[in-house]
Motif scaffolding. Structure first.
Motif, PDB file in Angstrom:
ATOM      1  N   GLY A  43     -26.738  22.828 -12.995  1.00 56.16           N
ATOM      2  CA  GLY A  43     -25.968  22.107 -12.129  1.00 56.16           C
ATOM      3  C   GLY A  43     -26.581  21.157 -11.379  1.00 56.16           C
ATOM      4  N   LYS A  44     -27.613  20.420 -11.925  1.00 55.32           N
ATOM      5  CA  LYS A  44     -28.161  19.353 -11.449  1.00 55.32           C
ATOM      6  C   LYS A  44     -27.257  18.015 -11.452  1.00 55.32           C
ATOM      7  N   SER A  45     -26.459  17.914 -12.539  1.00 56.00           N
ATOM      8  CA  SER A  45     -25.506  16.690 -12.532  1.00 56.00           C
ATOM      9  C   SER A  45     -24.431  16.974 -11.292  1.00 56.00           C
ATOM     10  N   ARG A  46     -24.088  18.172 -10.909  1.00 51.71           N
ATOM     11  CA  ARG A  46     -23.266  18.425  -9.884  1.00 51.71           C
ATOM     12  C   ARG A  46     -23.794  17.987  -8.747  1.00 51.71           C
ATOM     13  N   ALA A  47     -25.069  18.416  -8.458  1.00 50.76           N
ATOM     14  CA  ALA A  47     -25.890  18.308  -7.091  1.00 50.76           C
ATOM     15  C   ALA A  47     -26.105  16.747  -7.100  1.00 50.76           C
ATOM     16  N   ALA A  48     -26.104  16.218  -8.198  1.00 53.20           N
ATOM     17  CA  ALA A  48     -26.356  14.729  -7.836  1.00 53.20           C
ATOM     18  C   ALA A  48     -25.030  13.949  -7.573  1.00 53.20           C
ATOM     19  N   SER A  49     -23.966  14.162  -7.967  1.00 53.23           N
ATOM     20  CA  SER A  49     -22.668  13.876  -7.537  1.00 53.23           C
ATOM     21  C   SER A  49     -22.378  14.058  -6.305  1.00 53.23           C
ATOM     22  N   ASP A  50     -22.727  15.247  -5.824  1.00 55.74           N
ATOM     23  CA  ASP A  50     -22.607  15.691  -4.311  1.00 55.74           C
ATOM     24  C   ASP A  50     -23.359  14.920  -3.334  1.00 55.74           C
ATOM     25  N   LEU A  51     -24.622  14.463  -3.920  1.00 57.27           N
ATOM     26  CA  LEU A  51     -25.613  13.567  -3.241  1.00 57.27           C
ATOM     27  C   LEU A  51     -24.704  12.238  -2.859  1.00 57.27           C
ATOM     28  N   GLU A  52     -24.430  11.871  -4.320  1.00 57.04           N
ATOM     29  CA  GLU A  52     -23.650  10.361  -4.141  1.00 57.04           C
ATOM     30  C   GLU A  52     -22.461  10.271  -3.108  1.00 57.04           C
ATOM     31  N   ASP A  53     -21.736  11.493  -3.109  1.00 58.61           N
ATOM     32  CA  ASP A  53     -20.893  11.548  -2.255  1.00 58.61           C
ATOM     33  C   ASP A  53     -21.033  11.605  -0.681  1.00 58.61           C
ATOM     34  N   LEU A  54     -22.414  11.948  -0.549  1.00 57.23           N
ATOM     35  CA  LEU A  54     -22.988  11.941   0.901  1.00 57.23           C
ATOM     36  C   LEU A  54     -23.599  10.555   1.094  1.00 57.23           C
ATOM     37  N   GLY A  55     -23.681   9.740   0.346  1.00 57.40           N
ATOM     38  CA  GLY A  55     -24.084   8.314   0.549  1.00 57.40           C
ATOM     39  C   GLY A  55     -25.523   7.991  -0.143  1.00 57.40           C
ATOM     40  N   PHE A  56     -25.870   8.946  -0.948  1.00 57.32           N
ATOM     41  CA  PHE A  56     -27.121   8.873  -1.591  1.00 57.32           C
ATOM     42  C   PHE A  56     -26.987   7.765  -2.860  1.00 57.32           C
ATOM     43  N   TYR A  57     -28.049   7.243  -3.068  1.00 57.75           N
ATOM     44  CA  TYR A  57     -28.271   6.380  -4.310  1.00 57.75           C
ATOM     45  C   TYR A  57     -29.007   7.444  -5.387  1.00 57.75           C
ATOM     46  N   CYS A  58     -28.386   7.612  -6.447  1.00 58.21           N
ATOM     47  CA  CYS A  58     -28.750   8.594  -7.384  1.00 58.21           C
ATOM     48  C   CYS A  58     -29.169   7.913  -8.730  1.00 58.21           C
ATOM     49  N   VAL A  59     -30.634   8.421  -9.210  1.00 56.55           N
ATOM     50  CA  VAL A  59     -30.934   7.770 -10.560  1.00 56.55           C
ATOM     51  C   VAL A  59     -30.975   9.120 -11.387  1.00 56.55           C
ATOM     52  N   ASP A  60     -30.484   8.692 -12.600  1.00 53.97           N
ATOM     53  CA  ASP A  60     -30.935  10.031 -13.572  1.00 53.97           C
ATOM     54  C   ASP A  60     -31.869   9.833 -14.589  1.00 53.97           C
ATOM     55  N   ASN A  61     -32.928  10.598 -14.833  1.00 52.37           N
ATOM     56  CA  ASN A  61     -33.851  10.804 -15.972  1.00 52.37           C
ATOM     57  C   ASN A  61     -34.643   9.404 -16.058  1.00 52.37           C
ATOM     58  N   ALA A  85     -31.819   9.829  -4.385  1.00 51.27           N
ATOM     59  CA  ALA A  85     -32.220  11.278  -5.200  1.00 51.27           C
ATOM     60  C   ALA A  85     -32.226  10.682  -6.542  1.00 51.27           C
ATOM     61  N   LEU A  86     -33.489  11.264  -7.133  1.00 47.56           N
ATOM     62  CA  LEU A  86     -34.038  11.068  -8.759  1.00 47.56           C
ATOM     63  C   LEU A  86     -33.677  12.283  -9.262  1.00 47.56           C
ATOM     64  N   VAL A  87     -33.093  12.394 -10.335  1.00 47.69           N
ATOM     65  CA  VAL A  87     -32.723  13.567 -11.246  1.00 47.69           C
ATOM     66  C   VAL A  87     -33.533  13.500 -12.320  1.00 47.69           C
ATOM     67  N   THR A  88     -34.242  14.642 -12.557  1.00 51.17           N
ATOM     68  CA  THR A  88     -34.894  14.785 -14.051  1.00 51.17           C
ATOM     69  C   THR A  88     -34.948  16.137 -14.623  1.00 51.17           C
ATOM     70  N   ASP A  89     -35.149  16.263 -15.838  1.00 47.18           N
ATOM     71  CA  ASP A  89     -35.044  17.508 -16.381  1.00 47.18           C
ATOM     72  C   ASP A  89     -35.903  17.663 -17.593  1.00 47.18           C
ATOM     73  N   ILE A  90     -35.712  18.531 -18.619  1.00 48.44           N
ATOM     74  CA  ILE A  90     -37.023  18.649 -19.554  1.00 48.44           C
ATOM     75  C   ILE A  90     -36.720  17.371 -20.595  1.00 48.44           C
ATOM     76  N   ARG A  91     -35.589  16.855 -20.715  1.00 51.48           N
ATOM     77  CA  ARG A  91     -35.631  15.625 -21.458  1.00 51.48           C
ATOM     78  C   ARG A  91     -36.485  14.666 -21.065  1.00 51.48           C
ATOM     79  N   ALA A  92     -37.000  14.418 -19.974  1.00 50.64           N
ATOM     80  CA  ALA A  92     -38.037  13.410 -19.597  1.00 50.64           C
ATOM     81  C   ALA A  92     -39.517  13.573 -19.826  1.00 50.64           C
ATOM     82  N   SER A  93     -39.690  14.733 -20.028  1.00 50.00           N
ATOM     83  CA  SER A  93     -41.216  15.092 -20.174  1.00 50.00           C
ATOM     84  C   SER A  93     -41.405  16.484 -20.667  1.00 50.00           C
ATOM     85  N   MET A  94     -41.961  16.590 -21.774  1.00 54.77           N
ATOM     86  CA  MET A  94     -42.415  18.085 -22.244  1.00 54.77           C
ATOM     87  C   MET A  94     -43.482  18.615 -21.177  1.00 54.77           C
ATOM     88  N   THR A  95     -44.370  17.872 -20.650  1.00 60.06           N
ATOM     89  CA  THR A  95     -45.188  18.289 -19.692  1.00 60.06           C
ATOM     90  C   THR A  95     -44.841  17.468 -18.473  1.00 60.06           C
TER      91      THR A  95
END
Length: 191
Positions: A43-61, A85-95
């Motif tokens: 649900g990271k994308s959903r969380a980012a979308s909610d934060l955008e609705d609250l006025g946050f500037y969101c950047v993914d990966n 808000a900065l969004v990241t997951d396993i695609r960004a790095s294996m460590t």
């Protein structure tokens, strides 16, 4: 940043003096930085979308190495990118060594940030992947979905341990997730 130290204020009335402030200190930082990190399908994308609705500037990966420079850029815009808000997951790095180095640089810069770790049970993530018919990022080597989720959970454990808050979306509606995020961003920041 606004900082007040040892402020006192006394108002005189006809009958007495009223001590409105007595040795108050206050520090307000320039901006808020939040990291949304966690399991694929949780649900990271959903969380980012909610934060955008609250006025946050969101950047993914965003690459972790760029986070300190991005934070400096946000501060230099004098309020234009005050809530980020900065969004990241396993695609960004294996460590996540680069992420931990970036967080250390934010600490060195005396910037406040919070990490929100988004997770869900394996059964829920499997259900979500089957509904979307997407491949999990760690299935490219031929792993089963169950094995990919287990491997991701293991790889993300050090990040989860650094989280300011852990949100398990297994039993959360999108409205309840939004409510938890509102509670978190309205609350305190990691110092």
């Amino acid at each position: 940043m606004i900082e007040l130290r040892n402020v006192s204020k006394i108002f005189k009335t006809k009958e007495s003096e009223v001590k409105a402030l007595d040795d108050v200190s206050l520090k307000i930082e320039d901006g808020d930085i939040y990291g949304i990190i966690g399991m694929s399908g949780a649900g990271k994308s959903r969380a980012a979308s909610d934060l955008e609705d609250l006025g946050f500037y969101c950047v993914d990966n965003m690459p972790a190495e760029m986070i300190p420079q991005f934070a400096q850029l946000c501060l230099a815009t004098k309020g234009r990118y005050e809530k980020v808000a900065l969004v990241t997951d396993i695609r960004a790095s294996m460590t996540f060594d680069a992420l931990f180095q970036a967080l250390q640089k934010l600490d060195d810069m005396h910037l406040q940030y919070s990490i929100y770790y988004i997770e869900a049970s394996t059964a829920v993530i499997i259900k979500r992947y089957k509904e979307t018919r997407r491949l999990h990022p760690l299935m490219k080597d031929g792993s089963t979905l169950e094995n990919a989720i287990a491997r991701e959970r293991e790889l993300l454990a050090p990040v989860r341990n650094r989280a300011s808050a852990i949100i398990d979306t297994s039993n959360l509606s999108t409205g309840k997730l939004r409510g938890q995020l509102i509670d978190l961003v309205a609350g305190g920041m990691r110092e």
